[in-house]
Design a protein around this motif. Structure first.
Motif, PDB file in Angstrom:
ATOM      1  N   ASP A 137     -22.442   5.129   5.031  1.00 21.60           N
ATOM      2  CA  ASP A 137     -21.982   4.692   6.254  1.00 21.60           C
ATOM      3  C   ASP A 137     -21.375   5.974   7.025  1.00 21.60           C
ATOM      4  O   ASP A 137     -21.315   5.898   8.267  1.00 21.60           O
ATOM      5  CB  ASP A 137     -20.920   3.587   6.329  1.00 21.60           C
ATOM      6  CG  ASP A 137     -21.917   2.304   5.795  1.00 21.60           C
ATOM      7  OD1 ASP A 137     -22.901   1.905   6.004  1.00 21.60           O
ATOM      8  OD2 ASP A 137     -21.102   1.372   5.043  1.00 21.60           O
ATOM      9  N   PHE A 146     -29.601  -1.691   9.294  1.00 18.55           N
ATOM     10  CA  PHE A 146     -28.730  -2.114   8.108  1.00 18.55           C
ATOM     11  C   PHE A 146     -29.300  -3.495   7.611  1.00 18.55           C
ATOM     12  O   PHE A 146     -30.201  -3.973   8.459  1.00 18.55           O
ATOM     13  CB  PHE A 146     -27.193  -2.253   8.885  1.00 18.55           C
ATOM     14  CG  PHE A 146     -27.452  -3.269  10.144  1.00 18.55           C
ATOM     15  CD1 PHE A 146     -27.359  -4.407   9.848  1.00 18.55           C
ATOM     16  CD2 PHE A 146     -27.532  -2.626  11.137  1.00 18.55           C
ATOM     17  CE1 PHE A 146     -27.451  -5.327  11.217  1.00 18.55           C
ATOM     18  CE2 PHE A 146     -27.599  -3.448  12.520  1.00 18.55           C
ATOM     19  CZ  PHE A 146     -27.690  -4.801  12.265  1.00 18.55           C
ATOM     20  N   GLN A 167     -21.228  -2.436   7.413  1.00 17.26           N
ATOM     21  CA  GLN A 167     -22.249  -1.522   7.638  1.00 17.26           C
ATOM     22  C   GLN A 167     -22.137  -1.220   9.299  1.00 17.26           C
ATOM     23  O   GLN A 167     -21.905   0.079   9.569  1.00 17.26           O
ATOM     24  CB  GLN A 167     -23.561  -1.798   7.529  1.00 17.26           C
ATOM     25  CG  GLN A 167     -23.891  -1.973   6.043  1.00 17.26           C
ATOM     26  CD  GLN A 167     -25.096  -2.401   5.616  1.00 17.26           C
ATOM     27  OE1 GLN A 167     -25.732  -3.328   6.141  1.00 17.26           O
ATOM     28  NE2 GLN A 167     -25.817  -2.023   4.657  1.00 17.26           N
TER      29      GLN A 167
END
Ligand code: PGA
Length: 249
Positions: free
Chosen positions: A105, A126, A145
């Motif tokens: 991330d 994601f 995320q």
């Protein structure tokens, strides 16, 4: 009104001659939907694809890029390089990049910044793994995320962000999230955006679904109110299938 988008992610498929064939087949298809159409060939085919589709309404986009401007990053491609061959949109954070190339991330936040600095549009991917879904953690995983890679951005940046929810267990497996599962997650994602950025931003961001979208399931998935299109892998490698999905809108 947010945009409807159908984007084909070719992944590491199609060399240059195969790209020529698929593009000429794509050009034979007709579009009966108001979706924006995009294809993401591999780097070595980008310039050719851009030239071949210059007069069409198909946008050619990239599958990935590096965050740096230039420099000693062997094998990598920068935003400026993509822009120099006409590319204005890039997919970032695909689960295959996360799983096989260790993209975190934190790294993705840097890539997002670099793309936006170059005024590129980002399709940010994601999605949870099967274990997360089984343990009931899927919403939390997805929320984390999104927060880690995107929530440092100003609201205005979301004009150049498209989200793509792709549950890992549905990618290339033939197993699709049910239309209800997709809708539930997309509504959750929009609520997450509302909390941070308010209704205007949340309602203007397109959220695509990806994971085994095919001509026979696209219509039902796309009929859900928070599903604004699809990121298509396998079915994007066949022009007729791809346009059957585009025309499912
Ligand atoms: P798939 O891939 O349609 O082959 O499941 C989707 C994606 O990875 O974007």
């Amino acid at each position: 009104m947010r945009k409807y988008i159908v984007a084909g992610n070719w992944k590491m498929n199609n060399d240059l001659p195969q790209t020529e064939v698929l593009i000429s087949n794509l050009k034979k298809q007709t579009q009966n939907s108001n979706a924006e159409v995009m294809i993401a060939p591999t780097y070595t085919s980008l310039w050719h694809a851009f030239e071949a589709l210059r007069q069409s309404n198909v946008e050619v986009i990239a599958q990935n890029m590096h965050f740096a401007e230039n420099g000693a990053y062997t094998g990598e491609v920068s935003a400026a390089m993509l822009k120099s061959v006409g590319i204005k949109t890039v997919i970032l954070g695909h689960s295959e990049r996360r799983a096989y190339f260790n993209e975190t991330d934190e790294l993705l936040a840097k890539k997002v910044n670099a793309a936006l600095d170059h005024n590129m549009r980002v399709i940010f991917c994601f999605g949870e793994e099967l274990a997360d879904r089984k343990s009931g953690n899927h919403q939390q995983v997805v929320e984390t995320q999104i927060i880690k890679a995107l929530f440092h951005l100003e609201a205005a940046a979301f004009g150049n962000i498209v989200l793509a929810y792709e549950p890992v267990w549905a990618i290339g497996t033939g197993e699709t999230a049910s239309p209800e599962q997709a809708q539930d997650m997309h509504a959750f994602i929009r609520k997450t955006l509302v909390r941070k950025y308010g209704n205007d931003v949340a309602n203007s961001v397109s959220i695509l679904y990806g994971g085994s979208v095919k001509p026979n399931n696209a219509k039902e998935i796309f009929s859900k109110p928070d599903v604004d299109g699809g990121l298509i892998g396998g079915a994007a490698l066949n022009a007729e299938d791809f346009y059957a999905i585009v025309n499912a809108f």
